[in-house]
Design a protein around this motif. Structure first.
Motif, PDB file in Angstrom:
ATOM      1  N   UNK A  65      -0.572   2.665 -12.701  1.00  0.00           N
ATOM      2  CA  UNK A  65       0.328   3.021 -11.620  1.00  0.00           C
ATOM      3  C   UNK A  65       0.006   4.122 -10.550  1.00  0.00           C
ATOM      4  N   UNK A  66      -0.430   4.599 -11.205  1.00  0.00           N
ATOM      5  CA  UNK A  66      -0.985   6.499 -11.064  1.00  0.00           C
ATOM      6  C   UNK A  66      -1.646   6.896 -12.338  1.00  0.00           C
ATOM      7  N   UNK A  67      -2.504   8.314 -11.946  1.00  0.00           N
ATOM      8  CA  UNK A  67      -2.944   9.655 -12.486  1.00  0.00           C
ATOM      9  C   UNK A  67      -1.575  10.176 -12.998  1.00  0.00           C
ATOM     10  N   UNK A  69       1.494   9.575 -13.511  1.00  0.00           N
ATOM     11  CA  UNK A  69       1.878   8.526 -13.997  1.00  0.00           C
ATOM     12  C   UNK A  69       1.434   8.671 -15.373  1.00  0.00           C
ATOM     13  N   UNK A  70       0.340   8.247 -15.491  1.00  0.00           N
ATOM     14  CA  UNK A  70      -0.778   9.192 -16.391  1.00  0.00           C
ATOM     15  C   UNK A  70      -0.377   9.659 -17.129  1.00  0.00           C
ATOM     16  N   UNK A  71      -0.691  11.012 -16.551  1.00  0.00           N
ATOM     17  CA  UNK A  71      -0.003  11.977 -17.631  1.00  0.00           C
ATOM     18  C   UNK A  71       1.036  12.363 -17.484  1.00  0.00           C
ATOM     19  N   UNK A  72       2.021  12.096 -16.847  1.00  0.00           N
ATOM     20  CA  UNK A  72       3.138  12.426 -17.604  1.00  0.00           C
ATOM     21  C   UNK A  72       3.566  11.606 -18.530  1.00  0.00           C
ATOM     22  N   UNK A  73       2.959  10.217 -18.992  1.00  0.00           N
ATOM     23  CA  UNK A  73       3.197   9.436 -19.717  1.00  0.00           C
ATOM     24  C   UNK A  73       2.498   9.828 -21.192  1.00  0.00           C
ATOM     25  N   UNK A  74       1.464  10.511 -21.093  1.00  0.00           N
ATOM     26  CA  UNK A  74       0.735  10.348 -21.979  1.00  0.00           C
ATOM     27  C   UNK A  74       1.297  12.465 -22.121  1.00  0.00           C
ATOM     28  N   UNK A  75       1.985  13.148 -21.957  1.00  0.00           N
ATOM     29  CA  UNK A  75       2.740  13.968 -21.842  1.00  0.00           C
ATOM     30  C   UNK A  75       4.212  13.803 -22.335  1.00  0.00           C
ATOM     31  N   UNK A  76       4.756  12.828 -22.948  1.00  0.00           N
ATOM     32  CA  UNK A  76       6.108  12.793 -22.929  1.00  0.00           C
ATOM     33  C   UNK A  76       5.162  11.750 -24.413  1.00  0.00           C
ATOM     34  N   UNK A  95       8.162   2.097 -25.372  1.00  0.00           N
ATOM     35  CA  UNK A  95       9.237   1.453 -24.174  1.00  0.00           C
ATOM     36  C   UNK A  95       9.877   2.257 -23.257  1.00  0.00           C
ATOM     37  N   UNK A  96      10.582   2.939 -24.306  1.00  0.00           N
ATOM     38  CA  UNK A  96      11.634   4.122 -24.988  1.00  0.00           C
ATOM     39  C   UNK A  96      11.713   5.185 -24.069  1.00  0.00           C
ATOM     40  N   UNK A  97       9.975   5.919 -23.938  1.00  0.00           N
ATOM     41  CA  UNK A  97       9.953   7.077 -23.619  1.00  0.00           C
ATOM     42  C   UNK A  97       9.319   6.068 -22.352  1.00  0.00           C
ATOM     43  N   UNK A  98       9.070   5.364 -22.251  1.00  0.00           N
ATOM     44  CA  UNK A  98       8.622   4.556 -20.281  1.00  0.00           C
ATOM     45  C   UNK A  98      10.065   5.380 -20.096  1.00  0.00           C
ATOM     46  N   UNK A  99      10.728   4.372 -20.713  1.00  0.00           N
ATOM     47  CA  UNK A  99      12.366   3.752 -19.472  1.00  0.00           C
ATOM     48  C   UNK A  99      12.862   5.407 -19.520  1.00  0.00           C
ATOM     49  N   UNK A 100      12.661   6.294 -20.190  1.00  0.00           N
ATOM     50  CA  UNK A 100      12.498   7.910 -19.911  1.00  0.00           C
ATOM     51  C   UNK A 100      12.488   8.859 -18.718  1.00  0.00           C
ATOM     52  N   UNK A 105       8.192   8.243 -10.956  1.00  0.00           N
ATOM     53  CA  UNK A 105       6.665   8.548 -11.932  1.00  0.00           C
ATOM     54  C   UNK A 105       5.976   7.296 -11.757  1.00  0.00           C
ATOM     55  N   UNK A 106       7.235   6.239 -13.250  1.00  0.00           N
ATOM     56  CA  UNK A 106       7.047   5.479 -13.665  1.00  0.00           C
ATOM     57  C   UNK A 106       7.620   3.919 -13.731  1.00  0.00           C
ATOM     58  N   UNK A 107       7.025   3.159 -12.535  1.00  0.00           N
ATOM     59  CA  UNK A 107       8.301   2.073 -13.249  1.00  0.00           C
ATOM     60  C   UNK A 107       8.007   0.931 -14.049  1.00  0.00           C
ATOM     61  N   UNK A 108       9.072   1.544 -14.508  1.00  0.00           N
ATOM     62  CA  UNK A 108       9.641   0.641 -16.247  1.00  0.00           C
ATOM     63  C   UNK A 108       9.007  -0.786 -15.715  1.00  0.00           C
ATOM     64  N   UNK A 109       9.994  -1.089 -14.588  1.00  0.00           N
ATOM     65  CA  UNK A 109       9.417  -3.427 -15.510  1.00  0.00           C
ATOM     66  C   UNK A 109       7.920  -3.577 -15.179  1.00  0.00           C
ATOM     67  N   UNK A 110       7.601  -2.845 -14.096  1.00  0.00           N
ATOM     68  CA  UNK A 110       5.897  -2.690 -14.507  1.00  0.00           C
ATOM     69  C   UNK A 110       5.132  -2.612 -15.270  1.00  0.00           C
ATOM     70  N   UNK A 111       5.426  -1.714 -15.943  1.00  0.00           N
ATOM     71  CA  UNK A 111       5.212  -1.035 -17.281  1.00  0.00           C
ATOM     72  C   UNK A 111       5.246  -2.340 -18.654  1.00  0.00           C
ATOM     73  N   UNK A 112       7.000  -2.798 -18.268  1.00  0.00           N
ATOM     74  CA  UNK A 112       6.814  -3.693 -19.274  1.00  0.00           C
ATOM     75  C   UNK A 112       6.069  -4.895 -19.418  1.00  0.00           C
ATOM     76  N   UNK A 113       5.941  -5.191 -18.170  1.00  0.00           N
ATOM     77  CA  UNK A 113       5.137  -6.632 -17.478  1.00  0.00           C
ATOM     78  C   UNK A 113       3.509  -6.156 -18.195  1.00  0.00           C
ATOM     79  N   UNK A 114       2.760  -5.034 -18.280  1.00  0.00           N
ATOM     80  CA  UNK A 114       1.968  -5.718 -17.793  1.00  0.00           C
ATOM     81  C   UNK A 114       1.172  -4.819 -19.225  1.00  0.00           C
ATOM     82  N   UNK A 115       2.147  -4.355 -20.197  1.00  0.00           N
ATOM     83  CA  UNK A 115       1.958  -3.179 -21.637  1.00  0.00           C
ATOM     84  C   UNK A 115       0.884  -3.898 -22.201  1.00  0.00           C
ATOM     85  N   UNK A 116       0.675  -5.640 -22.311  1.00  0.00           N
ATOM     86  CA  UNK A 116      -0.146  -6.290 -23.396  1.00  0.00           C
ATOM     87  C   UNK A 116      -0.985  -7.241 -21.983  1.00  0.00           C
TER      88      UNK A 116
END
Length: 178
Positions: A65-67, A69-76, A95-100, A105-116
Motif C-alpha cells: 500500500x505504501x512505505x 503503511x509498511x512502517x506503521x504496521x511493522x511498528x504496530x 488482522x486485528x492489528x491492521x484493523x486498528x 494509512x492502511x486500507x483494511x479491506x485491501x489488506x485482508x484481500x491481499x494478505x495471502x
C-alpha cells in the motif's frame, strides 16, 4: 523481512543457546535492560509465536500500500508482541492489528484481500532469498551499498554511529583505483 523463525523445530540460536520459546524470555530481559525499551517478555511463557513468517508476510502486504503503511504496521506489530503480549503468528492478531490502523494509512479491506496473495508471498520469499544470499542469521543487520561500490558491506549487531559512519563513508566515497 528476515523470517529468522520458520518454526521452533528448526530454530537454533547458538550464540544465545536458544532452541525453545521459553529461552527467549531472558534474551528479551537483557534487551530491555540494555536498550531501556519497554518489553514484556511474558509472551515467551504464555503464548509464544510459533513462527515469524506470518508477521513478515503481513508486513510485506502492508508495504504494497505504501512505505508509510509498511512502517506503521511493522511498528504496530512490534508493539503488539513486545508490550501487549499478542501472538503475532496468529492470523486474527495480524488482522486485528491492521484493523486498528488509521484508514488513511492502511486500507483494511485491501489488506485482508491481499494478505495471502501470491505476489505478497513472493515478495517475502525474495526477502528470504536476500537473507540467505547474504548469510544473515541475526538482527539487526545493516547492508550498506551504493552505486559506486558494487560490493555491499554487511554489519551485524547493534553498533554506535561512530562505528557505522566510516563504513558509510567508504561506500559513498570509495578510494579511486590507480
Amino acid at each position: 523481512m528476515g523470517g529468522l523463525l520458520a518454526n521452533w523445530n528448526s530454530y537454533q540460536d547458538t550464540l544465545n543457546a536458544v532452541t525453545r520459546p521459553i529461552q527467549m524470555g531472558p534474551i528479551w530481559m537483557q534487551a530491555r535492560q540494555l536498550s531501556g525499551a519497554t518489553f514484556n517478555d511474558r509472551i515467551w511463557f504464555t503464548d509464544p509465536p510459533a513462527s515469524s513468517y506470518p508477521a513478515c508476510v503481513a508486513v510485506k502486504c502492508a508495504a504494497r500500500q505504501s512505505p508509510e503503511a509498511e512502517d506503521a504496521y511493522l511498528y504496530a506489530l512490534r508493539e503488539a508482541v513486545m508490550t501487549q503480549q499478542k501472538n503475532i503468528a496468529r492470523k486474527e492478531i495480524l488482522l486485528e492489528t491492521a484493523a486498528a490502523m488509521p484508514a488513511d494509512i492502511l486500507n483494511y479491506e485491501r489488506f485482508t484481500k491481499e494478505l495471502t496473495a501470491p505476489t505478497v508471498i513472493d515478495a517475502f520469499k525474495a526477502d528470504l532469498h536476500e537473507v540467505s544470499y547474504r548469510n544473515i542469521n541475526r538482527f539487526p543487520t545493516l547492508v550498506i551499498s551504493s552505486a559506486y561500490n558494487k560490493k555491499a558491506l554487511v554489519v551485524t549487531g547493534n553498533r554506535p554511529y561512530e562505528a557505522i559512519a566510516p563504513l558509510l563513508e567508504q561506500c559513498l566515497h570509495p578510494v579511486a583505483a590507480v
